[in-house]
Design an enzyme around this catalytic site. Structure first.
Site, short mmCIF file in Angstrom:
data_model
loop_
_atom_site.label_atom_id
_atom_site.label_comp_id
_atom_site.label_asym_id
_atom_site.label_seq_id
_atom_site.Cartn_x
_atom_site.Cartn_y
_atom_site.Cartn_z
N GLY A 120 0.83 -1.21 0.00
CA GLY A 120 0.00 0.00 0.00
C GLY A 120 0.85 1.24 0.00
N PRO A 122 2.57 4.89 1.17
CA PRO A 122 3.27 5.19 2.42
C PRO A 122 2.30 5.72 3.49
CG PRO A 122 4.29 6.32 0.56
CD PRO A 122 3.05 5.71 0.05
N LYS A 126 1.59 0.10 7.50
CA LYS A 126 2.12 -1.24 7.21
C LYS A 126 3.13 -1.66 8.28
CE LYS A 126 3.63 -0.03 3.13
NZ LYS A 126 3.19 1.37 3.15
N SER A 529 -4.39 3.15 -18.66
CA SER A 529 -5.77 3.23 -18.17
C SER A 529 -6.48 4.53 -18.50
CB SER A 529 -5.81 2.97 -16.67
OG SER A 529 -5.23 4.04 -15.99
N LYS A 572 -8.80 4.58 -6.82
CA LYS A 572 -9.45 5.48 -7.77
C LYS A 572 -10.80 5.93 -7.25
CE LYS A 572 -6.93 4.09 -11.85
NZ LYS A 572 -6.90 3.35 -13.11
#
Ligand code: ADP
Length: 628
Positions: A120, A122, A126, A529, A572
């Site tokens: 994931g 920053p 994590k 994309s 998104k």
């Protein structure tokens, strides 16, 4: 002096023997044998020879490792859940996965080594969740970062004969934690370097693979060690750059980033509390309103993670601390307040009130809650001087307690932070709205992008440079990568085909030179994309029709106009929410990803899943005309 040398040697051997004696039952026989051989060798060697030093260091490492010494694992699922919730808000997938792991451990009676990879942007927690897992499982925690690591010897160790030879990170880890089943956090595994002599990724493979690491062989140690009980947790920002064989053995849990609502909870319940304690400020001395926090999140800390949010909150609290200290200097604290209090509530004598005030101003008492602990309540001391440390209020006297609290508050001025004075603490807002246009003009369409920092919205702009018989062409700017340039070419071709279909007389693409730009110009962009967004932008220009308001889209297109799936659906969606987009278009193949998202992410978004470009065409252009 002549006898000293042998004495030295004997003392040394004694020391090593003593160390290994304690571990004898658990230590594997092959290790004991090696140790025995080395001890004999030590006796034969000249103390001044370099060989002697090598052997001595080697024995030192061999005897210090926690052979067969495991920490008692805690397989209590409720306890683990409690700890995980205590440390982190949300992250339910991650927590669920950890609890499953513990449950399996409980049923089997022993836990197996596993590789979990948290990926994931920053600052999404994590590393800190790795620490929590260790705490929940009652394992020792060890962290090392492999970002930029290019030397295989860091992992596998040097051969003993080299000058300054050291064992690899794993052996160092075992030495420092002192148990053979720690939780090892391998940070930044996606940024693993490429060595000129050997490949660190392959070495890591040997270390991580549960099939192989039962007999992990460190070059320095030269005896196999069993790493199968170690729990490995890796962290990465993106998983594309993790070498495939490694990726294959990991269980990926992705953390996409937080939406505003989640950030609010994290800020309130975790960051604020920790920072307040770290700054030595008491809860009653400060109030940060919801409006202020919201403004902070929306205008200063838009990124996916919460590290920056944490920094800003720290900044606020530091400033408050300074203010309080300054006030403390100019205001006359404790005793003045005492004079005021009896007139407010004279019930049970002034002495307790004095105590209360003193306590609040006394840095030795960190937390007023702490002081109110039931065990302490009994120790009612009448002498004010002593009572600063031990005394709280007389038991059962809740009413007076409340009033005194109020009185105490008067003594210490409270700092209030609202959206109106937030500027004074953290400066002017750093974020301008991501939306440049309220209603996108002709030729401009909003797309959705995804980077290792999280999701964001971006505009695709197209304008006409010049027009003339056969001048049809396309130029592109905006730091586009090769893939994105190609996808712009594809978009040009597809738009031409679509226009031919919709408006056969329109010669726009054949006769106009187009310029496609993707702001912001300084940010490099790449990826396929944005294909459908580019087509929409070109068509909008060609037809002179703006695309529908509050619409954003993402999807790769093929030359025939089919829409292919994209990555980063959650990021998104979060980015779109942030820019208050109402309608999103996603490729149909991504429907499953979207359905799996939490309700608070999906809420309020109108999402369309499409297979071909013609569906987008309808959504972007026809709805608009119908509704108007
Ligand atoms: P990463 O390793 O992902 O870059 P960190 O683990 O260093 O991020 O997290 C940054 C900070 O954010 C830590 O102080 C952590 O406690 C805090 N944090 C992140 N996520 C959460 C959460 N869900 N709840 C509470 N605190 C969080």
């Amino acid at each position: 002096e002549l006898g000293l040398e042998t004495d030295d040697k004997t003392a040394l051997s004694e020391k090593f023997r003593e160390r290994i004696e304690a571990k004898k039952d658990k230590c594997p026989p092959h290790v004991l044998q090696v140790i025995e051989e080395e001890l004999t060798k030590l006796q034969l060697l000249e103390a001044s020879s370099s060989e002697f030093n090598v052997t001595r260091n080697y024995l030192d490492w061999l005897t210090v490792l926690p052979w067969g010494n495991y920490s008692n694992e805690n397989f209590d699922v409720h306890h683990a859940q409690q700890i995980l919730d205590e440390d982190h808000y949300g992250l339910s997938d991650v927590k669920e996965r950890i609890l499953e792991f513990i449950a399996v451990g409980k049923l089997r009676g022993t836990s197996q080594g596993k590789i979990i990879c948290l990926s994931g942007p920053p600052g999404v927690g994590k590393t800190s969740i790795g620490r929590s897992i260790a705490r929940a499982l009652n394992r020792q925690f060890y962290r090392f970062s492999v970002g930029g690591l290019a030397d295989v010897a860091e992992i596998k160790g040097h051969r003993r004969t080299y000058v300054g030879a050291m064992p690899g990170k794993m052996v160092q880890c075992l030495k420092s934690v002192g148990t053979a089943n720690p939780l090892v956090l391998i940070d930044e595994i996606d940024k693993l370097g490429r060595g000129h002599s050997g490949d660190p990724a392959s070495a890591l493979l040997e270390l991580l693979d549960p099939e192989q690491n039962i007999n992990f062989l460190d070059h320095y140690l030269d005896v196999p060690i069993d790493l199968s009980k170690v729990l490995f947790v890796c962290t990465a920002n993106v998983i594309d750059t993790i070498p495939n064989p490694l990726l294959d053995r990991m269980e990926i849990i992705s953390i996409a980033g937080y939406i505003t609502d989640e950030k609010m909870h994290i800020a309130r319940d975790y960051l604020e509390k920790n920072t307040r304690e770290a700054c030595g400020i008491k809860p009653e001395q400060v109030e940060v309103t919801d409006a202020a926090l919201l403004a902070l999140i929306e205008n200063y800390c838009r990124e996916a993670g919460v590290r920056n949010l944490q920094k800003q909150i720290e900044k606020i609290y530091r400033k408050i601390a300074l203010q309080l200290v300054r006030q403390g200097v100019s205001n006359e604290p404790a005793l003045e307040a005492v004079i005021v209090t009896p007139s407010v509530e004279p019930t049970d004598g002034g002495s307790a009130t004095i105590v209360k005030d003193e306590k609040l101003n006394d840095p030795a008492v960190k937390d007023p809650e702490e002081a109110k602990e039931p065990s302490l309540k009994e120790t009612l001391v009448t002498e004010p001087a002593l009572s600063t440390d031990t005394l709280s209020t007389p038991e059962g006297n809740k009413d007076t307690d409340g009033v005194k609290e109020e009185a105490a508050d008067k003594a210490v001025k409270k700092v209030l932070i609202d959206s109106s004075n937030l500027d004074d603490f953290v400066g002017k807002p750093v974020f301008h709205a991501e939306r440049i246009y309220e209603q996108t003009p002709v030729g401009v369409v909003m797309g959705l992008a995804w980077t290792s920092m999280g999701g964001s919205t971006l505009y695709i702009e197209t304008t006409k440079v010049e027009e003339g018989e056969g001048k049809g062409a396309l130029v592109m700017t905006g730091q586009l990568g090769d893939v994105m340039k190609e996808s712009a070419q594809i978009a040009h071709t597809v738009s031409r085909a679509i226009l031919r279909d919709k408006e056969p007389d329109n010669k726009f693409f054949a006769d106009s030179k187009l310029h496609l730009h993707v702001p912001a110009g300084a940010t490099p962009k790449d990826g396929p994309s944005a294909g459908c967004t580019m087509i929409t932008s070109m068509l909008s220009l060609a037809m002179g029709k703006p695309a529908r308001k509050d619409l954003a889209m993402t999807g790769e297109v093929t030359l025939t106009g089919r829409i292919l799936p994209i990555g980063g659906v959650k990021e998104k969606a979060i980015a779109a929410r942030r820019s208050s987009i109402k309608t999103i278009i996603f490729p149909a193949a991504n429907k499953r990803d979207f359905d799996e998202l939490a309700d608070n992410v999906k809420e309020g978004l109108e999402v369309h899943f499409v297979d071909t470009y013609s569906e987008i065409y309808k959504l972007a252009f026809q709805n608009e005309t119908e509704t108007s």
